[in-house]
Write a protein that holds these residues in place. Structure first.
Motif, short mmCIF file in Angstrom:
data_model
loop_
_atom_site.label_atom_id
_atom_site.label_comp_id
_atom_site.label_asym_id
_atom_site.label_seq_id
_atom_site.Cartn_x
_atom_site.Cartn_y
_atom_site.Cartn_z
N LYS A 93 48.19 54.63 -19.01
CA LYS A 93 49.24 55.63 -18.95
C LYS A 93 48.81 56.82 -19.83
CE LYS A 93 52.94 52.23 -18.31
NZ LYS A 93 54.18 51.66 -18.87
N PRO A 94 49.36 58.02 -19.57
CA PRO A 94 48.97 59.19 -20.36
C PRO A 94 49.09 58.98 -21.87
CG PRO A 94 50.21 59.90 -18.45
CD PRO A 94 50.26 58.39 -18.46
N ALA A 95 50.16 58.34 -22.33
CA ALA A 95 50.34 58.11 -23.77
C ALA A 95 49.23 57.20 -24.31
CB ALA A 95 51.70 57.50 -24.05
N GLU A 96 48.83 56.21 -23.53
CA GLU A 96 47.75 55.32 -23.94
C GLU A 96 46.42 56.06 -23.96
OE1 GLU A 96 49.47 51.07 -22.17
OE2 GLU A 96 48.26 52.39 -20.89
N GLN A 97 46.20 56.91 -22.97
CA GLN A 97 44.98 57.72 -22.93
C GLN A 97 44.91 58.65 -24.14
OE1 GLN A 97 45.32 59.61 -19.07
NE2 GLN A 97 43.89 58.16 -18.15
N LEU A 98 46.04 59.23 -24.48
CA LEU A 98 46.09 60.13 -25.62
C LEU A 98 45.71 59.41 -26.91
CD1 LEU A 98 46.82 62.90 -26.82
CD2 LEU A 98 49.17 62.09 -27.03
N LEU A 99 46.26 58.22 -27.11
CA LEU A 99 45.94 57.46 -28.32
C LEU A 99 44.48 57.06 -28.34
CD1 LEU A 99 49.09 55.18 -28.74
CD2 LEU A 99 48.61 57.41 -29.74
N ALA A 100 43.92 56.69 -27.19
CA ALA A 100 42.51 56.33 -27.11
C ALA A 100 41.63 57.53 -27.44
CB ALA A 100 42.19 55.80 -25.71
N TYR A 101 42.01 58.70 -26.94
CA TYR A 101 41.26 59.93 -27.21
C TYR A 101 41.26 60.23 -28.71
CZ TYR A 101 39.57 64.71 -26.45
OH TYR A 101 38.82 65.87 -26.47
N ILE A 102 42.44 60.14 -29.32
CA ILE A 102 42.56 60.43 -30.75
C ILE A 102 41.68 59.50 -31.57
CG2 ILE A 102 44.15 60.36 -32.73
CD1 ILE A 102 46.37 61.21 -30.75
N ARG A 103 41.83 58.19 -31.32
CA ARG A 103 41.07 57.21 -32.10
C ARG A 103 39.57 57.38 -31.91
NH1 ARG A 103 41.39 52.61 -34.94
NH2 ARG A 103 43.66 52.72 -34.96
N THR A 104 39.13 57.57 -30.68
CA THR A 104 37.70 57.70 -30.40
C THR A 104 37.12 58.94 -31.04
OG1 THR A 104 37.94 56.53 -28.30
CG2 THR A 104 35.96 57.86 -28.58
N ILE A 200 51.13 63.39 -33.46
CA ILE A 200 50.89 63.96 -32.13
C ILE A 200 51.84 63.35 -31.10
CG2 ILE A 200 49.20 64.15 -30.27
CD1 ILE A 200 47.04 64.38 -32.41
N THR A 201 52.05 62.04 -31.22
CA THR A 201 52.97 61.38 -30.29
C THR A 201 54.38 61.96 -30.41
OG1 THR A 201 51.69 59.33 -30.34
CG2 THR A 201 53.96 59.17 -29.59
N SER A 202 54.81 62.19 -31.65
CA SER A 202 56.16 62.74 -31.84
C SER A 202 56.29 64.14 -31.26
CB SER A 202 56.51 62.76 -33.33
OG SER A 202 55.70 63.67 -34.04
N LEU A 203 55.19 64.87 -31.21
CA LEU A 203 55.21 66.22 -30.66
C LEU A 203 55.19 66.23 -29.13
CD1 LEU A 203 52.67 68.01 -33.04
CD2 LEU A 203 55.15 68.29 -33.01
N LEU A 204 54.47 65.28 -28.55
CA LEU A 204 54.24 65.32 -27.11
C LEU A 204 55.12 64.38 -26.30
CD1 LEU A 204 50.34 65.57 -26.79
CD2 LEU A 204 52.03 67.37 -26.50
#
Length: 216
Positions: A93-104, A200-204
């Motif tokens: 899901k987009p939220a999961e992709q976002l977290l993966a992008y941030i961590r990587t 970032i999650t709280s913003l998006l």
């Protein structure tokens, strides 16, 4: 024939079989010197001295100091792109992709602090053509983030935002976070990643409250 030497006081990575290859040894020493002393401060003579060879012999292994710098920067940007592409999977899901992008993004840059430092600080010393190639790879990294945000907005998972400005802000935050972890011994990588993910999650990410406000 010159024999490569590693001075005992030179900070080095642990030797591996591939490290014995002359070009890789030049790259490894140059990486350390460029990161710790600055590209402009490292002459070919200084690089050759660190390797235990004559300056003229360097041209048996590199085309020029600038090409060597570009090789290090290009490798870092390409490897980061590969890491992001591997971690951001299409079935997420987009939220999961976002977290993966941030961590990587943060994890990779922290693990390769010298390369990250050179990439950010010495980009200006590349030729216009080399800068263009580097920017093309950075744009591909940014495009992945853009697609994640766009999909999240389309799926009503993310708040509608000023797109390009938010993308630039997020990338700046990621780069600053990696720098902070690399330079502050009291900063824990996982703590930074979790904190940035939360911000970032709280913003998006759209919450029930933000959906109600948007509908009003």
């Amino acid at each position: 024939m010159d024999t490569f030497m590693t001075p005992s006081n030179m900070p080095m990575k642990k030797a591996t079989p591939s490290f014995a290859e002359p070009h890789l040894q030049v790259r490894n020493i140059a990486l350390t010197l460029f990161a710790e002393q600055g590209y402009q401060s490292v002459s070919l003579r200084k690089l050759a001295s660190a390797l235990g060879i004559q300056a003229g012999s360097l041209y048996n292994h590199i085309a020029s100091k600038q090409d060597l710098l570009f090789e290090l920067i290009d490798e870092h940007e390409t490897d980061l792109l590969d890491a992001i592409e591997a971690s951001v999977r299409s079935n997420m899901k987009p939220a999961e992709q976002l977290l993966a992008y941030i961590r990587t993004h943060i994890d990779f840059n922290v693990k390769h602090a010298h390369r990250r430092s050179i990439t950010q600080l010495e980009f200006r010393n590349l030729s216009p053509e080399q800068q263009g190639e580097t920017l093309a790879i950075r744009n591909m990294q940014a495009d992945i983030l853009s697609n994640i945000i766009q999909q999240g907005i389309q799926q009503n998972a993310f708040n509608p935002i000023r797109f390009k400005a938010s993308e630039t802000l997020l990338l700046a935050m990621l780069n600053e976070a990696a720098f902070l972890v690399s330079t502050d011994g009291n900063t824990v990588l996982d703590d930074i990643i979790v904190s940035l993910q939360t911000i970032i999650t709280s913003l998006l990410v759209r919450t029930p409250t933000s959906r109600r406000l948007a509908a009003q």
